[in-house]
Design an enzyme around this catalytic site. Structure first.
Site, mmCIF file in Angstrom:
data_model
loop_
_atom_site.group_PDB
_atom_site.id
_atom_site.type_symbol
_atom_site.label_atom_id
_atom_site.label_comp_id
_atom_site.label_asym_id
_atom_site.label_seq_id
_atom_site.Cartn_x
_atom_site.Cartn_y
_atom_site.Cartn_z
ATOM 1 N N ASN A 10 0.844 -1.204 0.000
ATOM 2 C CA ASN A 10 0.000 0.000 0.000
ATOM 3 C C ASN A 10 0.871 1.243 0.000
ATOM 4 O O ASN A 10 1.977 1.233 0.545
ATOM 5 C CB ASN A 10 -0.858 0.070 1.278
ATOM 6 C CG ASN A 10 -1.799 -1.117 1.428
ATOM 7 O OD1 ASN A 10 -2.296 -1.638 0.445
ATOM 8 N ND2 ASN A 10 -2.031 -1.529 2.660
ATOM 9 N N ASP A 12 1.023 4.412 1.948
ATOM 10 C CA ASP A 12 0.460 4.912 3.211
ATOM 11 C C ASP A 12 0.385 6.433 3.189
ATOM 12 O O ASP A 12 1.404 7.115 3.025
ATOM 13 C CB ASP A 12 1.337 4.476 4.394
ATOM 14 C CG ASP A 12 1.213 2.991 4.702
ATOM 15 O OD1 ASP A 12 0.365 2.310 4.090
ATOM 16 O OD2 ASP A 12 1.971 2.517 5.575
ATOM 17 N N GLY A 40 2.403 -6.915 3.568
ATOM 18 C CA GLY A 40 3.327 -7.775 2.815
ATOM 19 C C GLY A 40 4.615 -7.046 2.486
ATOM 20 O O GLY A 40 5.714 -7.568 2.695
ATOM 21 N N ASN A 42 5.903 -4.347 3.935
ATOM 22 C CA ASN A 42 6.678 -4.055 5.150
ATOM 23 C C ASN A 42 7.456 -5.296 5.593
ATOM 24 O O ASN A 42 8.632 -5.209 5.971
ATOM 25 C CB ASN A 42 5.754 -3.624 6.293
ATOM 26 C CG ASN A 42 4.994 -2.332 5.994
ATOM 27 O OD1 ASN A 42 5.401 -1.560 5.140
ATOM 28 N ND2 ASN A 42 3.900 -2.105 6.702
ATOM 29 N N ASN A 180 -1.248 -11.180 17.663
ATOM 30 C CA ASN A 180 -1.288 -10.360 18.874
ATOM 31 C C ASN A 180 -2.437 -10.857 19.753
ATOM 32 O O ASN A 180 -3.148 -11.819 19.396
ATOM 33 C CB ASN A 180 -1.371 -8.866 18.529
ATOM 34 C CG ASN A 180 -2.664 -8.493 17.809
ATOM 35 O OD1 ASN A 180 -3.678 -9.189 17.920
ATOM 36 N ND2 ASN A 180 -2.630 -7.401 17.068
ATOM 37 N N LEU A 212 2.848 -9.115 22.547
ATOM 38 C CA LEU A 212 2.170 -8.492 23.695
ATOM 39 C C LEU A 212 2.483 -7.002 23.789
ATOM 40 O O LEU A 212 2.481 -6.431 24.872
ATOM 41 C CB LEU A 212 2.608 -9.207 24.984
ATOM 42 C CG LEU A 212 2.342 -10.717 25.046
ATOM 43 C CD1 LEU A 212 3.154 -11.380 26.162
ATOM 44 C CD2 LEU A 212 0.852 -10.985 25.254
ATOM 45 N N ASP A 244 4.933 -5.607 11.639
ATOM 46 C CA ASP A 244 5.470 -6.173 10.392
ATOM 47 C C ASP A 244 6.990 -6.301 10.467
ATOM 48 O O ASP A 244 7.573 -7.282 9.985
ATOM 49 C CB ASP A 244 5.096 -5.279 9.199
ATOM 50 C CG ASP A 244 3.588 -5.181 9.029
ATOM 51 O OD1 ASP A 244 2.891 -6.154 9.340
ATOM 52 O OD2 ASP A 244 3.119 -4.106 8.605
ATOM 53 N N SER A 299 10.830 3.235 8.486
ATOM 54 C CA SER A 299 11.276 3.023 9.873
ATOM 55 C C SER A 299 11.981 1.678 10.074
ATOM 56 O O SER A 299 12.503 1.402 11.154
ATOM 57 C CB SER A 299 10.073 3.079 10.826
ATOM 58 O OG SER A 299 9.268 1.921 10.674
HETATM 59 O O1 RIB Z 1 0.834 -2.971 9.489
HETATM 60 C C1 RIB Z 1 0.931 -1.648 9.033
HETATM 61 C C2 RIB Z 1 0.382 -1.552 7.654
HETATM 62 O O2 RIB Z 1 -1.012 -1.814 7.697
HETATM 63 C C3 RIB Z 1 0.485 -0.186 7.011
HETATM 64 O O3 RIB Z 1 1.699 -0.001 6.328
HETATM 65 C C4 RIB Z 1 -0.759 -0.113 6.145
HETATM 66 O O4 RIB Z 1 -0.497 -0.041 4.783
HETATM 67 C C5 RIB Z 1 -1.573 -1.348 6.506
HETATM 68 O O5 RIB Z 1 -1.440 -2.349 5.584
#
Ligand code: RIB
Length: 314
Positions: A10, A12, A40, A42, A180, A212, A244, A299
């Site tokens: 995505n 963001d 995916g 990330n 989680n 957690l 992620d 990040s």
């Molecule tokens: O887990 C974070 C991600 O969730 C973001 O990068 C966003 O695109 C969503 O898929």
């Protein structure tokens, strides 16, 4: 040492706000950025930056966002097998508050087109040592990838996010489930606590890592006793993508350990517990670095950064 990721990407659209608006409320953002994300993407970048040789199967639109996501993933060292479709690239609207907590709305866009695997994509999955999956793409493809990987002896890791009901036919091909507390509770609704839910999900010879948040993660290796891995205390800027980062880094470190390669995750014993605990410690350091920086992909730390952080904390 290789990891295949089949999943979403995505763009963001990130709005920093003092606090996340309530229903019906309008707030002014203090800043705006558009950065690569998607679970995916990330996780693929996190595994690559953590040292794994990563192949990423993804559907992108024929648009500038798709070009940018593919290009930046490649710059991170990911081999991107992108199919371009007649739909806009996936996007997410993210608000991040002053404490670094977020709320996210995703438009699947092109990700919804990943409804089956081509022969080449199936071969890439089967050739990898570890397959890393999430639930932001159609379930049929998640299942097809898990089946192909399992048949080839590839370790199948599923991060059940965003959570939804999982068919038994998928779970039986999963060697390691990362969830989680909320996800564990939904997948095992009769369990009295998240820990009990994780134990239930681990009971069929499958390992589970229960994350957690600030309290760390609970590792339940198949056939082993639960081990709590504490989180690092750090200043939180933005939690987006931290989960992620944890998953990608964990997959890379597990792969590096060699202990769980080629179906060995089904073999209970101290080696598996030790390898999973070590991987969770490494992943926890990676996540601690990621929450100190804004954005999802921007990040995600490199192997050198993770190792320096771990050495510093000894
Ligand atoms: O887990 C974070 C991600 O969730 C973001 O990068 C966003 O695109 C969503 O898929």
């Amino acid at each position: 040492m290789s990891t295949a990721v089949v999943g979403s990407a995505n763009l963001d659209l990130v709005y920093r706000v003092d606090r996340i608006p309530s229903p019906g409320e309008t707030v002014l953002a203090t800043s705006f950025t558009a950065v690569p994300g998607g679970k995916g993407n990330n996780q693929a970048v996190a595994a690559a930056r953590a040292g794994s040789d990563v192949t990423f199967v993804v559907a992108l639109g024929r648009d500038t966002a798709g070009d940018r996501l593919a290009e930046e993933a490649r710059e991170a060292g990911v081999r991107v097998l992108d199919r371009r479709v007649d739909a806009p690239t996936g996007s997410a609207v993210i608000t991040v508050d002053a404490a670094g907590e977020n709320s996210i709305v995703v438009d699947s866009g092109a990700n919804a087109s990943l409804i089956s695997l081509t022969e080449g994509e199936r071969e890439a999955v089967a050739a990898a040592d570890v397959l890393l999956l999430q639930l932001e793409t159609p379930l049929d493809t998640v299942l097809a990838a898990a089946v192909a990987a399992h048949a080839a002896g590839t370790l199948v890791v599923l991060n059940a996010a965003p959570v939804r009901d999982l068919p038994a036919a998928l779970l039986e091909h999963v060697d390691l489930l990362i969830v989680n507390e909320h996800e564990a509770g939904l997948l095992a609704p009769a369990a009295s606590s998240a820990e009990a839910a994780a134990a239930e999900l681990a009971s069929a010879g499958r390992s589970v890592v229960l994350t957690l948040g600030g309290s760390g993660s609970l590792v339940l290796a198949a056939g082993g006793s639960p081990v709590l891995v504490p989180a690092h205390r750090v200043e939180v800027v933005d939690t987006t993508g931290a989960g992620d980062t944890f998953c990608g880094a964990l997959a890379a470190e597990l792969d590096r350990s060699g202990v769980v390669r080629r179906g060995a995750a089904e073999r209970p014993g101290p080696d598996l517990t030790a390898a999973l605990v070590a991987a969770a410690r490494f992943a926890s350091a990676a996540a601690a670095l990621s929450v100190q920086r804004p954005g999802a992909v921007p990040s995600i730390p490199t192997l050198e950064e993770i190792r320096a952080f771990v050495a510093d904390r000894r």
